[in-house]
Write a protein that holds these residues in place. Structure first.
Motif, short mmCIF file in Angstrom:
data_model
loop_
_atom_site.label_atom_id
_atom_site.label_comp_id
_atom_site.label_asym_id
_atom_site.label_seq_id
_atom_site.Cartn_x
_atom_site.Cartn_y
_atom_site.Cartn_z
N ASN A 215 39.39 26.95 56.26
CA ASN A 215 40.44 26.11 56.84
C ASN A 215 41.18 26.83 57.97
OD1 ASN A 215 40.04 23.82 55.17
ND2 ASN A 215 41.10 24.87 53.49
N GLU A 216 40.37 27.46 58.84
CA GLU A 216 40.87 28.18 60.02
C GLU A 216 41.78 29.35 59.65
OE1 GLU A 216 42.64 25.35 62.64
OE2 GLU A 216 40.76 24.28 63.02
N GLU A 217 41.62 29.86 58.46
CA GLU A 217 42.38 31.03 58.02
C GLU A 217 41.39 32.15 57.71
OE1 GLU A 217 46.03 32.13 54.92
OE2 GLU A 217 45.03 30.17 54.81
N LYS A 218 41.42 33.20 58.53
CA LYS A 218 40.52 34.33 58.33
C LYS A 218 41.19 35.37 57.44
CE LYS A 218 37.98 33.89 62.70
NZ LYS A 218 37.56 34.61 63.94
N PHE A 219 40.45 35.86 56.47
CA PHE A 219 41.01 36.86 55.56
C PHE A 219 39.90 37.62 54.85
CE2 PHE A 219 40.57 32.81 53.41
CZ PHE A 219 40.02 33.11 52.17
N THR A 220 40.26 38.76 54.28
CA THR A 220 39.34 39.54 53.47
C THR A 220 39.72 39.32 52.02
OG1 THR A 220 39.11 41.23 55.19
CG2 THR A 220 38.46 41.84 52.95
N LEU A 221 38.81 38.73 51.27
CA LEU A 221 39.06 38.51 49.85
C LEU A 221 38.65 39.76 49.09
CD1 LEU A 221 39.85 36.57 47.55
CD2 LEU A 221 37.45 35.89 47.44
N MET A 222 39.60 40.35 48.37
CA MET A 222 39.32 41.54 47.59
C MET A 222 40.40 41.70 46.53
SD MET A 222 40.43 44.43 50.42
CE MET A 222 39.83 45.79 49.43
N ARG A 223 40.22 42.67 45.66
CA ARG A 223 41.25 42.99 44.67
C ARG A 223 42.03 44.20 45.19
NH1 ARG A 223 38.44 43.68 39.05
NH2 ARG A 223 40.62 43.79 38.38
N ASN A 224 43.31 44.21 44.87
CA ASN A 224 44.16 45.31 45.33
C ASN A 224 43.60 46.65 44.86
OD1 ASN A 224 46.46 47.24 45.43
ND2 ASN A 224 47.55 45.45 46.15
N GLN A 225 43.42 47.56 45.80
CA GLN A 225 42.78 48.84 45.51
C GLN A 225 43.79 49.94 45.14
OE1 GLN A 225 39.21 49.06 45.62
NE2 GLN A 225 39.54 46.85 45.70
N THR A 226 45.06 49.62 45.13
CA THR A 226 46.08 50.62 44.86
C THR A 226 46.18 50.90 43.36
OG1 THR A 226 47.36 49.85 46.75
CG2 THR A 226 48.51 51.23 45.13
N ALA A 227 46.01 52.15 42.98
CA ALA A 227 46.11 52.52 41.57
C ALA A 227 47.51 52.19 41.05
CB ALA A 227 45.82 54.01 41.40
N GLY A 228 47.58 51.58 39.90
CA GLY A 228 48.87 51.23 39.33
C GLY A 228 49.49 49.97 39.88
N ASN A 229 48.75 49.24 40.72
CA ASN A 229 49.29 47.99 41.25
C ASN A 229 49.66 47.04 40.11
OD1 ASN A 229 49.75 45.95 43.39
ND2 ASN A 229 48.03 44.92 42.41
N LYS A 230 50.79 46.35 40.27
CA LYS A 230 51.27 45.45 39.22
C LYS A 230 51.28 44.01 39.70
CE LYS A 230 54.14 48.92 36.90
NZ LYS A 230 55.49 49.26 36.39
N ILE A 231 51.27 43.10 38.75
CA ILE A 231 51.28 41.68 39.04
C ILE A 231 52.58 41.30 39.75
CG2 ILE A 231 52.29 41.07 36.82
CD1 ILE A 231 50.50 38.58 36.81
N SER A 232 52.53 40.28 40.59
CA SER A 232 53.70 39.79 41.31
C SER A 232 54.81 39.41 40.32
CB SER A 232 53.33 38.57 42.14
OG SER A 232 54.48 37.88 42.59
N VAL A 233 56.05 39.68 40.69
CA VAL A 233 57.18 39.34 39.84
C VAL A 233 57.28 37.84 39.59
CG1 VAL A 233 58.53 41.37 40.47
CG2 VAL A 233 58.74 39.29 41.84
N LEU A 234 56.64 37.06 40.45
CA LEU A 234 56.66 35.61 40.26
C LEU A 234 55.91 35.19 39.00
CD1 LEU A 234 55.95 34.38 43.91
CD2 LEU A 234 58.14 34.30 42.70
#
Length: 217
Positions: free
Chosen positions: A45-64
């Motif tokens: 839909n005209e939105e370019k992005f890289t789909l991946m999982r966060n590579q940062t060790a210890g990354n946490k889920i969004s507060v939302l």
């Protein structure tokens, strides 16, 4: 004694081999989407992005999506012939939707939530539009390939395959849009086999660290 030593040696060797295998499996240089796949380049839909999982060790889920005191869990099976998707299956529909205009990736939440955090490439079709007949038909015509004939009947022959998601396992917004609202997709005659339900929604997506966009990313 010799037999005992052999048993002990075999046990130690097996333990070392097992540890080596586990270490190898757990020491990948990236957090994978699927075996051997770190990222997928997309243009949806005209939105370019890289789909991946966060590579940062210890990354946490969004507060939302970190709280658990939310709504009643939704059934895995919403309705007959409506397929429930996991992350891998949902991503496959995202990939296909890049080149197949007969597939739509739809976020069924209200615009405010869509603006805060969303899956990139998704189109916002708020579930509230299906409380009224006129807006229900308008959304199906604009985003889902449905045609209203001159006599007022709806033609679903070119209806798109829609992959829908909302906030999570407990969220009733997609179920409302699919079957519970007065003018829901199924109540209006939308083909059930063309409706795909990503039940995990944003909560599951965020918990895996998948790429998101929005004000609160």
């Amino acid at each position: 004694m010799i037999i005992l030593k052999r048993v002990l040696i075999a046990s130690v060797v097996a333990s070392i081999c097992s540890t080596t295998i586990l270490a190898s499996e757990g020491s990948d240089k990236f957090v994978a989407i699927s075996p051997g796949v770190k990222s997928i380049e997309m243009n949806l839909n005209e939105e370019k992005f890289t789909l991946m999982r966060n590579q940062t060790a210890g990354n946490k889920i969004s507060v939302l999506y970190e709280t658990t005191n939310r709504g009643t869990p939704q059934p895995i099976k919403l309705a007959k012939n409506v397929e429930t998707l996991g992350e891998i299956e949902f991503i496959e529909y995202m990939k296909k939707a890049q080149t197949d205009e007969n597939i739509a990736i739809i976020d069924s939440r209200k615009p405010g939530w869509f603006a805060k955090l969303r899956i990139p490439g998704a189109v916002n079709v708020p579930f509230t539009n299906f409380d009224e007949e006129d807006t229900s038909i308008e959304m199906m015509e604009d985003e889902m390939g449905v045609v209203q004939k001159e006599d007022g009947t709806l033609d679903f022959s070119n209806a798109k395959t829609v992959a829908l998601y909302c906030n999570g396992y407990w969220c009733g917004q997609t179920p409302s849009m699919v079957k519970n609202a007065k003018y829901s997709l199924l109540n209006m005659g939308y083909p059930a086999e063309k409706i795909k339900y990503y039940r995990g929604g944003m909560q599951a997506w965020a918990s895996f660290g998948f790429t998101v966009v929005g004000e609160d990313q």
